[in-house]
Enzyme design. Sequence first.
Site, mmCIF file in Angstrom:
data_model
loop_
_atom_site.group_PDB
_atom_site.id
_atom_site.type_symbol
_atom_site.label_atom_id
_atom_site.label_comp_id
_atom_site.label_asym_id
_atom_site.label_seq_id
_atom_site.Cartn_x
_atom_site.Cartn_y
_atom_site.Cartn_z
ATOM 1 N N CYS A 1 0.783 -1.241 0.000
ATOM 2 C CA CYS A 1 0.000 0.000 0.000
ATOM 3 C C CYS A 1 0.818 1.296 0.000
ATOM 4 O O CYS A 1 0.659 2.134 -0.882
ATOM 5 C CB CYS A 1 -0.932 0.004 1.213
ATOM 6 S SG CYS A 1 -2.199 -1.270 1.169
ATOM 7 N N HIS B 1 -1.428 5.809 2.439
ATOM 8 C CA HIS B 1 -1.423 4.837 3.533
ATOM 9 C C HIS B 1 -1.337 5.569 4.866
ATOM 10 O O HIS B 1 -1.986 5.186 5.848
ATOM 11 C CB HIS B 1 -0.264 3.864 3.381
ATOM 12 C CG HIS B 1 -0.221 2.815 4.445
ATOM 13 N ND1 HIS B 1 -1.077 1.744 4.463
ATOM 14 C CD2 HIS B 1 0.554 2.693 5.557
ATOM 15 C CE1 HIS B 1 -0.828 0.993 5.524
ATOM 16 N NE2 HIS B 1 0.154 1.543 6.202
#
Length: 498
Positions: free
Chosen positions: A85, A139
């Site tokens: 991510c 993220h």
Amino acid sequence: MTTGLLNKSTSLDMKHLTVFIYLLLSFSTPLALASEKKNILVFFIDDLRPELGCYGQDYINSPNIDALASDGVLFNRAYCQQAICAPSRASMMAGQHPDTLGIYDLTSPLRRTIPDSMTMPRYFFENGYETLSFGKVYHHHTDDREYWTDLPDVPGELYANPRSLESIALLKTQAKTRGVKGVALGRAARGPAFEAADVEDDAYRDCAVANQAINALQRSKDKLFFMCVGFAKPHLPFSAPQRYWDLYRREQFIVPERKLPQGAPLLAFTSWGELRLYQGIPQEGPLSDEQTQELMHGYAACVSFADAQVGKVMAELDRLGLRDNTIVVLWGDHGYKLGEYGLWCKHTNLELDTRVPLILSAPGFAKGERTEALVEMVDVFPTLVKLTGGDIPESCEGTSLEPVLKDPGEATRPYALSQYPRGTKMGYSLRTDGWRYTEWVNIENKKIIARELYDHRDSQESSRNLVELPEYADLVSTLSKQLDTHQRTAARKVKAGQ
């Protein structure tokens, strides 16, 4: 007399007309330019495979994403720069590769290594846009905080069923009794890997995120906006309302073969520890066929749930009359394995992990088209800049996809690059028209310690690493030279920027 007056009057009128046209152009040109500016709406979807109806997977129920594809260009061969991510999202938002940003893990926020990096939120903020972020975009939620005009907290939720929450509480109590603390306590208290609760959509986070975006569209309809909407599903746990599970039958999910490619180096793979954190998942060894089908079913349900949230936001965009003046992008931050090779999750350079869905719908460009052009996610930033009439920042390492949006048969790059670290090793993977070639390099001395070559002309999966076969020697040599040239160029750019 009459003729003379007519000529004089005509001459005077022409003079006034010329002045009028000059003044009209002087005042109208900025307005015309302003009217060419487009809003931007970007959907971020976590762990989404390019396994949707519009990608030819008819068994997946994804009508809203399919509708978006019919109104734009679907990129069949788009690749993230790292299949995890934080690096993937930072790379996409900055238009730079992980090596340039120095971000390879989940703990590094965007500006730790390059404090003044140019990103899409910063660029559009500095160019007069309202910049709005809802749900999981970066993220690290607070990345680029100073460049978001609206950055509400991400709604909290993992499960909706009280029994799931009770099981987490029990696990946490048991872990505390054993003396577990900190991050380890959070990991020890994970609940089940899936949930099918008889609840409405708003029992889960992504519906709340969609509502945040809808409310913001209503507030921003008269303003120029750059809006990012991040949906968590189909990320683990595979939790979605029961009606999305009911779209599928358990028996339709076929358990993949649990076999690694012959001759592949072991450091190319993982033990999928992310899934093993969840309740009921074995700490080692493969899943049973029943567990595999259960999780595949849950993943599909979550895809359909995320699709429904996309549909809600798009419906409001239409209702407000903003669709014709808005560029819409939908992408997945990386791929995902659902039991293929006996593996799960992401965290590799494999085709299944690096290939992502990408749909770009822009007013005035191709609609309902599909392109085989190779694309990196670093290409999104320069594309949006060009589509909104700006100058691409020098820091961008991507290429504008505007030519492909005009003519889907165009190609903008000969290959797409991805990478993934393994401790002191870094795997660099180059994807060409039919092949994926990877070199694993010792970071300390730059020596190549392993290579991979997979044939993807007909499939996302490959049963054998072909790199040592004599008949592929020339191909390996060519791809290795391409990768080396790319790495040398990238290293020079990084050094010049230091």
